[in-house]
Design a protein around this motif. Structure first.
Motif, PDB file in Angstrom:
ATOM      1  N   PHE A  50       0.822  -1.016   0.031  1.00  0.00           N
ATOM      2  CA  PHE A  50      -0.127   0.016  -0.078  1.00  0.00           C
ATOM      3  C   PHE A  50       1.026   1.490  -0.032  1.00  0.00           C
ATOM      4  O   PHE A  50       1.673   1.588   0.949  1.00  0.00           O
ATOM      5  N   VAL A  51       0.806   2.065  -1.030  1.00  0.00           N
ATOM      6  CA  VAL A  51       1.423   3.337  -0.764  1.00  0.00           C
ATOM      7  C   VAL A  51       0.407   4.444  -0.531  1.00  0.00           C
ATOM      8  O   VAL A  51      -0.690   4.596  -1.323  1.00  0.00           O
ATOM      9  N   THR A  52       0.983   4.974   0.362  1.00  0.00           N
ATOM     10  CA  THR A  52      -0.213   5.910   0.889  1.00  0.00           C
ATOM     11  C   THR A  52       0.380   7.284   1.475  1.00  0.00           C
ATOM     12  O   THR A  52       1.795   7.397   1.538  1.00  0.00           O
ATOM     13  N   LEU A  53      -0.127   8.166   1.688  1.00  0.00           N
ATOM     14  CA  LEU A  53       0.318   9.477   2.439  1.00  0.00           C
ATOM     15  C   LEU A  53      -0.548   9.663   3.843  1.00  0.00           C
ATOM     16  O   LEU A  53      -1.584   9.724   3.909  1.00  0.00           O
ATOM     17  N   LYS A  54       0.160   9.485   4.878  1.00  0.00           N
ATOM     18  CA  LYS A  54      -0.437   9.806   6.260  1.00  0.00           C
ATOM     19  C   LYS A  54      -0.823  11.083   6.583  1.00  0.00           C
ATOM     20  O   LYS A  54      -1.773  11.190   6.968  1.00  0.00           O
ATOM     21  N   ASP A  55       0.069  11.959   5.702  1.00  0.00           N
ATOM     22  CA  ASP A  55      -0.561  13.467   5.935  1.00  0.00           C
ATOM     23  C   ASP A  55      -1.656  13.761   4.744  1.00  0.00           C
ATOM     24  O   ASP A  55      -1.094  13.837   3.680  1.00  0.00           O
ATOM     25  N   THR A  56      -2.868  13.748   5.169  1.00  0.00           N
ATOM     26  CA  THR A  56      -3.826  13.973   4.116  1.00  0.00           C
ATOM     27  C   THR A  56      -3.932  15.327   3.554  1.00  0.00           C
ATOM     28  O   THR A  56      -4.205  15.634   2.453  1.00  0.00           O
ATOM     29  N   GLU A  57      -3.507  16.443   4.372  1.00  0.00           N
ATOM     30  CA  GLU A  57      -3.061  18.011   3.491  1.00  0.00           C
ATOM     31  C   GLU A  57      -2.298  17.664   2.442  1.00  0.00           C
ATOM     32  O   GLU A  57      -2.589  18.303   1.586  1.00  0.00           O
ATOM     33  N   LEU A  58      -1.191  16.785   2.867  1.00  0.00           N
ATOM     34  CA  LEU A  58      -0.097  16.679   1.799  1.00  0.00           C
ATOM     35  C   LEU A  58      -0.603  15.943   0.605  1.00  0.00           C
ATOM     36  O   LEU A  58      -0.548  16.412  -0.717  1.00  0.00           O
ATOM     37  N   GLN A  59      -1.732  15.142   0.792  1.00  0.00           N
ATOM     38  CA  GLN A  59      -2.222  14.259  -0.214  1.00  0.00           C
ATOM     39  C   GLN A  59      -3.148  15.400  -1.070  1.00  0.00           C
ATOM     40  O   GLN A  59      -3.295  15.110  -2.208  1.00  0.00           O
ATOM     41  N   LYS A  60      -3.756  16.228  -0.412  1.00  0.00           N
ATOM     42  CA  LYS A  60      -4.583  17.188  -0.985  1.00  0.00           C
ATOM     43  C   LYS A  60      -3.846  18.286  -2.076  1.00  0.00           C
ATOM     44  O   LYS A  60      -4.240  18.682  -3.195  1.00  0.00           O
ATOM     45  N   GLU A  61      -2.761  18.776  -1.428  1.00  0.00           N
ATOM     46  CA  GLU A  61      -1.844  19.577  -2.111  1.00  0.00           C
ATOM     47  C   GLU A  61      -1.380  18.820  -3.346  1.00  0.00           C
ATOM     48  O   GLU A  61      -1.552  19.399  -4.408  1.00  0.00           O
ATOM     49  N   ARG A  62      -1.174  17.344  -3.263  1.00  0.00           N
ATOM     50  CA  ARG A  62      -0.600  16.931  -4.369  1.00  0.00           C
ATOM     51  C   ARG A  62      -1.694  16.261  -5.528  1.00  0.00           C
ATOM     52  O   ARG A  62      -1.271  16.571  -6.926  1.00  0.00           O
TER      53      ARG A  62
END
Length: 123
Positions: A50-62
Protein backbone atom coordinates in the motif's frame (compact mmCIF):
# COMPACT_ATOMS: atom_id res chain seq x y z
CA UNK A 1 -4.64 -9.24 -13.53
CA UNK A 2 -4.92 -11.91 -16.19
CA UNK A 3 -1.52 -10.90 -17.60
CA UNK A 4 0.02 -11.25 -14.13
CA UNK A 5 -1.53 -14.70 -13.80
CA UNK A 6 -0.23 -15.71 -17.23
CA UNK A 7 3.23 -14.50 -16.18
CA UNK A 8 2.96 -16.59 -13.00
CA UNK A 9 2.27 -19.71 -15.05
CA UNK A 10 5.57 -18.98 -16.82
CA UNK A 11 7.42 -18.39 -13.53
CA UNK A 12 7.69 -14.65 -14.15
CA UNK A 13 7.16 -11.89 -11.60
CA UNK A 14 4.60 -9.13 -12.04
CA UNK A 15 3.84 -5.86 -10.32
CA UNK A 16 0.28 -4.60 -10.57
CA UNK A 17 -0.83 -1.07 -9.79
CA UNK A 18 -4.35 -0.29 -8.78
CA UNK A 19 -6.58 -0.04 -5.83
CA UNK A 20 -8.00 -3.60 -6.21
CA UNK A 21 -10.00 -2.74 -3.07
CA UNK A 22 -12.94 -5.03 -3.78
CA UNK A 23 -10.63 -7.91 -4.65
CA UNK A 24 -8.38 -7.44 -1.61
CA UNK A 25 -11.39 -7.43 0.71
CA UNK A 26 -12.85 -10.64 -0.78
CA UNK A 27 -11.28 -13.62 1.02
CA UNK A 28 -11.78 -16.21 -1.70
CA UNK A 29 -10.89 -13.95 -4.63
CA UNK A 30 -7.16 -14.75 -4.73
CA UNK A 31 -7.57 -18.52 -4.59
CA UNK A 32 -10.31 -18.37 -7.21
CA UNK A 33 -8.16 -16.25 -9.53
CA UNK A 34 -5.13 -18.49 -9.10
CA UNK A 35 -7.25 -21.57 -9.77
CA UNK A 36 -8.46 -20.07 -13.08
CA UNK A 37 -4.87 -20.36 -14.26
CA UNK A 38 -4.10 -23.70 -12.65
CA UNK A 39 -2.04 -22.06 -9.90
CA UNK A 40 -2.03 -22.32 -6.13
CA UNK A 41 -0.56 -20.35 -3.25
CA UNK A 42 2.22 -22.94 -2.96
CA UNK A 43 3.41 -21.90 -6.43
CA UNK A 44 2.91 -18.13 -6.21
CA UNK A 45 3.96 -15.54 -3.67
CA UNK A 46 1.55 -12.62 -3.46
CA UNK A 47 2.56 -9.41 -1.74
CA UNK A 48 0.52 -6.29 -1.14
CA UNK A 49 2.22 -2.90 -1.02
CA UNK A 50 0.00 0.00 0.00
CA UNK A 51 1.47 3.34 -1.03
CA UNK A 52 -0.20 6.02 1.03
CA UNK A 53 0.22 9.47 2.50
CA UNK A 54 -0.43 9.62 6.22
CA UNK A 55 -0.51 13.41 5.89
CA UNK A 56 -3.86 13.95 4.18
CA UNK A 57 -3.27 17.68 3.75
CA UNK A 58 -0.16 16.81 1.72
CA UNK A 59 -2.29 14.41 -0.29
CA UNK A 60 -4.78 17.20 -1.00
CA UNK A 61 -1.93 19.47 -2.12
CA UNK A 62 -0.59 16.77 -4.46
CA UNK A 63 -4.03 16.15 -5.93
CA UNK A 64 -4.42 19.87 -6.64
CA UNK A 65 -0.87 20.08 -8.08
CA UNK A 66 -1.41 17.25 -10.55
CA UNK A 67 -4.10 19.39 -12.19
CA UNK A 68 -6.51 16.59 -13.18
CA UNK A 69 -9.51 18.54 -11.98
CA UNK A 70 -11.95 16.72 -14.26
CA UNK A 71 -11.11 13.63 -12.22
CA UNK A 72 -10.42 15.29 -8.87
CA UNK A 73 -12.84 18.20 -8.50
CA UNK A 74 -15.33 16.19 -6.45
CA UNK A 75 -12.53 15.14 -4.07
CA UNK A 76 -11.44 18.73 -3.53
CA UNK A 77 -15.00 20.07 -3.15
CA UNK A 78 -15.91 17.29 -0.70
CA UNK A 79 -12.58 16.81 1.02
CA UNK A 80 -13.96 15.91 4.45
CA UNK A 81 -16.07 13.12 2.96
CA UNK A 82 -13.31 11.97 0.60
CA UNK A 83 -10.76 11.94 3.43
CA UNK A 84 -12.92 9.41 5.29
CA UNK A 85 -12.58 7.03 2.32
CA UNK A 86 -8.80 6.96 2.55
CA UNK A 87 -8.60 4.18 5.12
CA UNK A 88 -6.66 1.20 3.83
CA UNK A 89 -8.70 -1.89 3.03
CA UNK A 90 -8.22 -5.07 5.02
CA UNK A 91 -6.37 -7.75 3.09
CA UNK A 92 -8.71 -10.73 3.44
CA UNK A 93 -6.61 -13.21 1.48
CA UNK A 94 -4.93 -14.80 4.48
CA UNK A 95 -1.43 -13.98 3.26
CA UNK A 96 1.28 -13.56 5.90
CA UNK A 97 1.53 -10.12 7.52
CA UNK A 98 5.16 -10.08 6.38
CA UNK A 99 3.85 -9.98 2.78
CA UNK A 100 1.89 -6.77 3.40
CA UNK A 101 3.65 -3.41 3.61
CA UNK A 102 2.26 0.08 4.11
CA UNK A 103 4.62 2.66 2.61
CA UNK A 104 4.18 6.31 3.59
CA UNK A 105 4.98 8.30 0.45
CA UNK A 106 5.40 11.64 2.21
CA UNK A 107 8.79 13.23 2.53
CA UNK A 108 11.76 12.71 0.29
CA UNK A 109 12.21 9.40 -1.49
CA UNK A 110 15.54 8.46 0.06
CA UNK A 111 17.88 5.65 -0.84
CA UNK A 112 16.98 4.01 2.47
CA UNK A 113 13.28 4.03 1.57
CA UNK A 114 14.02 2.58 -1.85
CA UNK A 115 16.21 -0.12 -0.32
CA UNK A 116 13.44 -1.03 2.12
CA UNK A 117 10.93 -1.34 -0.72
CA UNK A 118 13.30 -3.47 -2.78
CA UNK A 119 14.01 -5.69 0.23
CA UNK A 120 10.28 -6.19 0.78
CA UNK A 121 9.72 -7.13 -2.86
CA UNK A 122 12.71 -9.46 -3.04
CA UNK A 123 12.03 -11.22 0.28
Amino acid sequence: MDLAMENATLGLDSILVGPFTKEIETAEWLDRKLAEFGLSREEVTVKVLFVTLKDTELQKERIIERGAMDRDQWKIDNWDEYEQSLDLPTVAWGIPESDILVFDNSGELTEEKINNLVAFIER
